[in-house]
Design a protein around this motif. Structure first.
Motif, short mmCIF file in Angstrom:
data_model
loop_
_atom_site.label_atom_id
_atom_site.label_comp_id
_atom_site.label_asym_id
_atom_site.label_seq_id
_atom_site.Cartn_x
_atom_site.Cartn_y
_atom_site.Cartn_z
N UNK A 162 2.34 4.92 -10.54
CA UNK A 162 2.42 4.19 -9.55
C UNK A 162 3.09 2.72 -9.71
N UNK A 163 4.19 2.43 -8.94
CA UNK A 163 4.67 1.23 -9.17
C UNK A 163 4.40 0.21 -8.09
N UNK A 164 4.12 -0.96 -8.23
CA UNK A 164 3.87 -2.02 -7.12
C UNK A 164 5.12 -2.07 -6.50
N UNK A 165 5.20 -2.40 -5.07
CA UNK A 165 6.36 -2.65 -4.32
C UNK A 165 6.66 -4.34 -4.28
N UNK A 166 7.44 -4.58 -4.96
CA UNK A 166 7.84 -5.88 -5.61
C UNK A 166 8.42 -6.97 -4.41
N UNK A 167 7.70 -7.31 -3.31
CA UNK A 167 8.44 -7.99 -2.21
C UNK A 167 8.93 -9.27 -2.54
N UNK A 168 8.24 -9.94 -3.58
CA UNK A 168 8.81 -11.10 -4.06
C UNK A 168 10.29 -10.85 -4.44
N UNK A 169 10.68 -9.93 -4.75
CA UNK A 169 12.06 -9.71 -5.32
C UNK A 169 13.10 -9.11 -4.19
N UNK A 170 12.39 -8.84 -3.03
CA UNK A 170 13.53 -8.10 -2.05
C UNK A 170 13.90 -9.21 -1.15
N UNK A 171 15.12 -9.22 -1.33
CA UNK A 171 16.11 -9.95 0.07
C UNK A 171 16.53 -9.43 1.15
#
Ligand code: NCD
Length: 321
Positions: A220-229
């Motif tokens: 499972x991978x983390x949802x990388x919200x800090x990289x989402x624009x």
């Protein structure tokens, strides 16, 4: 082995297997009261971190210290980097301090390659995660964890699930696992699969329920919200419902199938707490294995004479402090 470890693609199957077997020898050290070997005594390793990290930085630090190297931790916050110093000037400073290896994490994809190839320093460069690009030692520790549980990875099916688009872990794993003979399926909503994924040599699916029963490993991978624009999925609830691993989905796995996550995980989003804490979860083992794998990488890049495994075995048996 090459001088640097920048990409999982730098590793041949022989290189990767040498790292795994060396890590297996070094792992036993973790169970001893004195967890230290003299293998890299007098060598200097710099941890150069331009991005937040807990486990990767301390894992490299523990690995270097267990091999008796001197470790300098250098993080962007609180250093001259926040005053606008360039990567080049930082590299020249590290060179002047006599660093033998630089472990670099950077928010920009390609930064470790620049550090290795621009001719600024003579140190070995190890990529500890660059932007959304690669994280080869994470892939190695993941492969090591799978190998310890499942044996040879030839023909094994690995599902990598979630935010593949922003994941350097997924990219490095896709490369390394194929080198080791495994079959990789990336499972994600269409918005979270990278452009050009059809050239990666992996399968893709939007349907987690269809892939789970066939998988030997579920990562499972983390949802990388800090990289989402932008908005890549409607709501967290919707994401979890379609792509989260919960108890119901876990029940559809084969008995031997293991569940992995590189951390940090967001419990309740991509994985529920009962799955993360279940017997199938090897998430804590991944952390332990990370130290052994990074020891193997540092040893082989910096100290390992041929044949490296024999060398490690010799150090293990004869060279204890
Ligand atoms: C990963 C990373 O930083 O790429 N974590 C890690 O190194 N253990 C994955 C993530 O941040 O989600």
């Amino acid at each position: 082995m090459k001088k640097h470890l920048l990409s999982a693609a730098d590793l041949s199957r022989d290189d990767a297997e040498l790292i795994l077997t060396t890590a297996e020898e070094l792992r036993s050290l973790a169970d001893r009261p004195i967890k230290k070997l003299p293998a890299l005594r007098g060598r200097t390793i710099v941890n150069l971190f331009f991005e937040d990290s807990t486990r990767t930085r301390i894992s490299f630090e523990a690995a270097a210290k267990r091999l008796s190297a001197d470790v300098i931790n250098f993080s962007a916050k609180g250093s001259s980097l926040s005053k606008g110093e360039s990567l080049k000037d930082t590299a020249l400073t590290l060179e002047a301090m006599g660093a033998d290896a630089v472990v670099v994490r950077h928010w920009a994809s390609g930064a470790p390659h620049l550090l290795a190839n621009a001719g600024w320093s003579r140190s070995s460069v190890i990529n500890a995660g660059d932007g959304t690009h690669e994280h080869p030692t994470q892939a190695l520790l993941d492969a090591f964890t799978m190998w310890r549980h499942l044996g040879d990875l030839d023909g094994r099916r690995v599902a990598i699930v979630g935010d593949v688009l922003h994941s350097r872990v997924a990219r490095s794993n896709a490369l390394l696992l194929q080198t080791l003979g495994a079959e990789v399926t990336l499972v994600a909503p269409p918005t979270l699969l990278p452009y050009g994924v059809d050239t990666w040599g992996v399968s893709t699916s939007y349907d987690l329920d269809a892939v789970l029963p066939k998988s030997d490993v579920v990562m499972m991978l983390r949802v990388q919200r800090e990289r989402m624009n932008a908005s890549y999925f409607p709501t967290v609830r919707e994401y979890s419902r379609r792509y989260g691993l919960d108890g119901r989905r876990m029940a559809s796995l084969q008995d031997h199938t293991i569940v992995m996550h590189p951390g940090p995980m967001i419990r309740g989003m991509e994985i529920t707490a009962d799955v993360a804490d279940s017997d199938r979860s090897v998430i804590v083992e991944q952390v332990t294995n990370g130290v052994a794998v990074r020891m193997a990488v540092l040893y082989l890049l910096l100290g390992g004479s041929e044949p490296a495994v024999g060398g490690a075995a010799h150090e293990l048996s004869g060279g204890e402090e």
